[in-house]
Design an enzyme around this catalytic site. Structure first.
Site, PDB file in Angstrom:
ATOM      1  N   LYS A 264       0.844  -1.204   0.000  1.00 41.43           N
ATOM      2  CA  LYS A 264       0.000   0.000   0.000  1.00 41.43           C
ATOM      3  C   LYS A 264       0.873   1.245   0.000  1.00 41.43           C
ATOM      4  O   LYS A 264       1.687   1.448   0.897  1.00 41.43           O
ATOM      5  CB  LYS A 264      -0.925  -0.005   1.233  1.00 41.43           C
ATOM      6  CG  LYS A 264      -1.722   1.287   1.416  1.00 41.43           C
ATOM      7  CD  LYS A 264      -2.681   1.215   2.604  1.00 41.43           C
ATOM      8  CE  LYS A 264      -3.336   2.572   2.875  1.00 41.43           C
ATOM      9  NZ  LYS A 264      -4.227   2.565   4.052  1.00 41.43           N
ATOM     10  N   ASP A 269      -2.652  10.080   3.745  1.00 42.42           N
ATOM     11  CA  ASP A 269      -4.048   9.682   3.870  1.00 42.42           C
ATOM     12  C   ASP A 269      -4.791  10.667   4.766  1.00 42.42           C
ATOM     13  O   ASP A 269      -4.822  10.521   5.984  1.00 42.42           O
ATOM     14  CB  ASP A 269      -4.133   8.256   4.445  1.00 42.42           C
ATOM     15  CG  ASP A 269      -5.579   7.786   4.581  1.00 42.42           C
ATOM     16  OD1 ASP A 269      -6.478   8.461   4.029  1.00 42.42           O
ATOM     17  OD2 ASP A 269      -5.802   6.730   5.224  1.00 42.42           O
ATOM     18  N   LYS A 276     -10.209  12.734   8.199  1.00 42.90           N
ATOM     19  CA  LYS A 276      -9.779  12.263   9.515  1.00 42.90           C
ATOM     20  C   LYS A 276      -9.745  13.430  10.499  1.00 42.90           C
ATOM     21  O   LYS A 276      -9.590  14.573  10.085  1.00 42.90           O
ATOM     22  CB  LYS A 276      -8.356  11.691   9.410  1.00 42.90           C
ATOM     23  CG  LYS A 276      -8.261  10.345   8.732  1.00 42.90           C
ATOM     24  CD  LYS A 276      -6.822   9.843   8.730  1.00 42.90           C
ATOM     25  CE  LYS A 276      -6.699   8.496   8.051  1.00 42.90           C
ATOM     26  NZ  LYS A 276      -7.404   7.408   8.768  1.00 42.90           N
ATOM     27  N   ASP A 287       1.520   6.188   5.603  1.00 45.10           N
ATOM     28  CA  ASP A 287       0.550   5.269   5.001  1.00 45.10           C
ATOM     29  C   ASP A 287       1.071   4.616   3.709  1.00 45.10           C
ATOM     30  O   ASP A 287       0.340   3.884   3.049  1.00 45.10           O
ATOM     31  CB  ASP A 287      -0.779   5.996   4.764  1.00 45.10           C
ATOM     32  CG  ASP A 287      -1.991   5.093   4.921  1.00 45.10           C
ATOM     33  OD1 ASP A 287      -1.863   4.046   5.582  1.00 45.10           O
ATOM     34  OD2 ASP A 287      -3.062   5.434   4.381  1.00 45.10           O
ATOM     35  N   ASP A 346     -12.215   7.123   3.510  1.00 44.94           N
ATOM     36  CA  ASP A 346     -11.025   6.862   4.315  1.00 44.94           C
ATOM     37  C   ASP A 346     -10.628   5.374   4.273  1.00 44.94           C
ATOM     38  O   ASP A 346      -9.545   5.005   4.700  1.00 44.94           O
ATOM     39  CB  ASP A 346     -11.271   7.310   5.759  1.00 44.94           C
ATOM     40  CG  ASP A 346      -9.989   7.421   6.564  1.00 44.94           C
ATOM     41  OD1 ASP A 346      -8.899   7.390   5.947  1.00 44.94           O
ATOM     42  OD2 ASP A 346     -10.080   7.548   7.803  1.00 44.94           O
ATOM     43  N   ARG A 350      -7.743  -0.332   0.690  1.00 38.98           N
ATOM     44  CA  ARG A 350      -8.299  -1.552   0.084  1.00 38.98           C
ATOM     45  C   ARG A 350      -8.690  -1.308  -1.378  1.00 38.98           C
ATOM     46  O   ARG A 350      -8.688  -2.234  -2.181  1.00 38.98           O
ATOM     47  CB  ARG A 350      -9.482  -2.039   0.935  1.00 38.98           C
ATOM     48  CG  ARG A 350     -10.580  -1.029   1.081  1.00 38.98           C
ATOM     49  CD  ARG A 350     -11.532  -1.383   2.218  1.00 38.98           C
ATOM     50  NE  ARG A 350     -10.996  -1.031   3.534  1.00 38.98           N
ATOM     51  CZ  ARG A 350     -11.614  -1.284   4.679  1.00 38.98           C
ATOM     52  NH1 ARG A 350     -12.783  -1.895   4.687  1.00 38.98           N
ATOM     53  NH2 ARG A 350     -11.067  -0.933   5.825  1.00 38.98           N
TER      54      ARG A 350
HETATM   55  N1  BES Z   1      -4.459   4.373   6.819  1.00 42.22           N
HETATM   56  C1  BES Z   1      -5.605   4.065   7.576  1.00 42.22           C
HETATM   57  C2  BES Z   1      -5.350   2.992   8.621  1.00 42.22           C
HETATM   58  C3  BES Z   1      -4.437   3.358   9.751  1.00 42.22           C
HETATM   59  C4  BES Z   1      -4.964   3.784  10.948  1.00 42.22           C
HETATM   60  C5  BES Z   1      -3.078   3.195   9.656  1.00 42.22           C
HETATM   61  C6  BES Z   1      -4.133   4.077  12.003  1.00 42.22           C
HETATM   62  C7  BES Z   1      -2.245   3.492  10.718  1.00 42.22           C
HETATM   63  C8  BES Z   1      -2.774   3.918  11.898  1.00 42.22           C
HETATM   64  C9  BES Z   1      -6.727   3.530   6.679  1.00 42.22           C
HETATM   65  O1  BES Z   1      -6.733   4.016   5.383  1.00 42.22           O
HETATM   66  C10 BES Z   1      -8.004   3.941   7.313  1.00 42.22           C
HETATM   67  O2  BES Z   1      -8.246   5.112   7.419  1.00 42.22           O
HETATM   68  N2  BES Z   1      -8.801   2.966   7.744  1.00 42.22           N
HETATM   69  C11 BES Z   1     -10.020   3.231   8.395  1.00 42.22           C
HETATM   70  C12 BES Z   1     -11.027   2.266   7.855  1.00 42.22           C
HETATM   71  C13 BES Z   1     -12.434   2.582   8.274  1.00 42.22           C
HETATM   72  C14 BES Z   1     -12.926   3.835   7.585  1.00 42.22           C
HETATM   73  C15 BES Z   1     -13.325   1.406   7.899  1.00 42.22           C
HETATM   74  C16 BES Z   1      -9.816   2.995   9.888  1.00 42.22           C
HETATM   75  O3  BES Z   1      -9.091   2.075  10.264  1.00 42.22           O
HETATM   76  O4  BES Z   1     -10.350   3.763  10.674  1.00 42.22           O
HETATM   77 ZN    ZN Z   2      -4.870   4.628   4.630  1.00 41.85          ZN
HETATM   78 ZN    ZN Z   3      -7.780   5.880   5.220  1.00 44.44          ZN
END
Ligand code: BES
Ligand code: ZN
Ligand code: ZN
Length: 498
Positions: A264, A269, A276, A287, A346, A350
């Site tokens: 990835k 992000d 966020k 990220d 966010d 995926r």
């Molecule tokens: N890059 C984030 C995941 C992440 C969170 C990495 C904390 C490192 C530390 C990912 O793209 C994301 O934002 N995921 C969301 C998914 C949700 C919207 C279903 C998450 O984990 O909150």
């Molecule tokens: Zn991310």
């Molecule tokens: Zn994200």
């Protein structure tokens, strides 16, 4: 920093510091250094007494000598020999480097032979110790203009071994390649998003490709549009930085199989329109750690010339809100043909991985695929910062990856991919939705989403959100980006190539 093995003529060894391990339950002084004893004044009694409870890991004592070529001996505690393991070895070697920094010394000798208890796998032990030296020595200093406070960079370490077996030189080189590849991944991850855009990432990849003779396929926005990688493009459309899918192949004439890796590569992000919270948002520069780890792994596979083929696909994008950005509720047709309802912008990792995985599988037909991604906050809830999650339906693959992780000190813990979870990712309008209909099991449902974009190829997903950064600092692994996954992938691919 140069690390070399010193075996001959120890009597004329000239080194400003000699570092020796001292175990609580073992005699410290190596025979080969007996010539030095008469120069220690007075000879510290504890050197030859048992037990020595004070020699905990990292405790040290400086002994200035009257020997004109070895003026300083550092005795560095190593704990109990009976409790010695790989992890303690890494810490000891990282700490040896820290001692040099504290002393502002740029050259040192470390005595190896017979001093360190062997673990089950002496090759692995030696490689990890050398890699630990390299990772302990490395800092990202590009953005520091006031450098006076920093200790001078270590130039040379001699590993002293009166009778080194021949293979030690090869192990030394492997350890160096591994340490440097971890440092490469750390540097990429540590670079801020204004400096490391998708385009700059591709440039770094091209430079490495020149060195390692990789075959490159770089798809820019136009090529991605032509190939209809709309899931990847959807994430990138809010950003002014062009997206890329960059694919590098390493080939070996004796290869019997092809490994596919995906990382990835979200250079920042923000969350997009599902933005966020501002607290800790700066961490989202990390990220792209999956892409960085894959690039590091490909570099070290190439440097060590493993007899195997490896194809690495890196989707590189920035996730930003803007008037052009993808909206919650939008539906896109992915490269695979499946439609995706984007409920939350966010959950972007995926989306880019979906297209990268399908394309890699279709075009390059690897025998096995592994992706690494800072994919979910949920995995941090489940495992904290101590282990990454591994999700795969192939138990053999899970086992092999976990074994590699144990050799690397990069722990993996399995999570299930049960059929029942699939229900949660169904959309009313499209084939799939990009987040679950229910809260909970976020790391699993993210992997369930990815699974729908992988065909028959054996596949494992590693969620490294908790381990790419934020792990507790150790002597060999300072705070910040860790390069988690680089060594693990190398040990795994190396075991496949045997
Ligand atoms: N890059 C984030 C995941 C992440 C969170 C990495 C904390 C490192 C530390 C990912 O793209 C994301 O934002 N995921 C969301 C998914 C949700 C919207 C279903 C998450 O984990 O909150
Ligand atoms: Zn991310
Ligand atoms: Zn994200």
């Amino acid at each position: 920093m140069k690390v070399q093995i010193r075996s001959k003529r120890l009597q004329i060894l000239e080194i400003p510091v000699l570092i020796l391990p001292v175990f609580q339950d073992k005699k410290v002084w190596p025979h080969a250094l007996n010539f030095l004893i008469e120069h220690l004044h007075p000879v510290p009694d504890q050197l030859f007494q048992h037990p020595r409870p004070e020699w905990k890991l990292h405790q040290k004592r400086l002994i200035y000598t009257t020997h004109n070529r070895i003026p300083l001996v550092v005795l560095q505690g190593a704990g109990k020999e009976s409790e010695w393991n790989l992890d303690k070895a890494r810490q000891w070697w990282g700490a040896a480097l820290q001692v040099m920094n504290e002393l502002k010394e740029v050259k040192a000798g470390i005595y190896w032979d017979g001093q360190f208890p062997q673990t089950r796998d002496p090759e692995n032990l030696f490689i990890e110790c050398v890699a630990a030296l390299h990772t302990a020595a490395y800092r990202v200093t590009h953005f520091q203009t006031e450098r006076e406070e920093l200790p001078p960079e270590v130039e040379m370490i001699e590993i002293i071994h009166p009778h080194p077996p021949k293979r030690l030189t090869k192990w030394l080189e492997t350890g160096e390649h591994l340490g440097k590849a971890v440092n490469l991944a750390r540097q990429l991850a540590e670079f801020p998003s204004n400096e490391l855009t998708p385009q700059v990432f591709v440039k770094r990849m091209r430079e490495l490709g020149e060195i390692h003779k990789w075959q490159l396929e770089v798809l820019d926005r136009k090529a991605l549009e032509k190939k209809r990688m709309n899931a990847l493009l959807a994430v990138a459309q809010g950003s002014d930085h062009s997206p890329y899918l960059a694919i590098a192949s390493y080939r070996h004439p004796a290869a019997k199989q092809t490994v596919g890796l995906v990382g990835k590569g979200v250079t920042f992000d923000s969350g997009g329109i599902s933005i966020k919270p501002s607290k800790n948002m700066e961490e989202m520069k990390y990220d792209m750690s999956g892409a960085a780890a894959v690039l590091g792994a490909l570099s070290v596979v190439s440097a060590t010339r493993l007899p195997i083929n490896v194809v690495a696909a890196l989707p590189l994008v920035e996730n930003m809100p803007s008037g052009k950005a993808i909206r919650p509720g939008d539906i896109v047709r992915s490269y695979s043909g499946k439609t995706i309802e984007i409920i939350n912008t966010d959950a972007e990792g995926r989306l880019i991985l979906a297209d990268a995985l399908s394309y890699l599988e279709q075009k390059y037909q690897p025998d096995v695929m592994v992706d690494l991604a800072t994919l979910t906050g949920a995995v941090v809830v489940a495992l904290g910062n101590m282990a990454a999650a591994v999700l795969s339906e192939k138990d053999d693959l899970t086992r092999a990856l976990r074994e590699a992780g144990d050799l690397a000190g990069e722990k993996l813990w399995p999570l299930p991919l049960w059929e029942d979870y699939k229900e949660l990712m169904k959309s009313k309008l499209a084939d799939v939705r990009n987040i679950s209909t229910k809260s909970g099991a976020g790391a699993i449902t993210a992997a369930i989403f990815l699974q729908q974009f992988v065909g028959k190829t054996a596949w494992a997903h590693l969620d490294i959100a908790g381990t790419a950064y934020g792990m507790p600092a150790k002597s060999h692994r300072p705070e910040g980006a860790t390069g988690f996954g680089v060594k693990l992938l190398w040990y795994w691919i190396s075991s496949l190539s045997k």
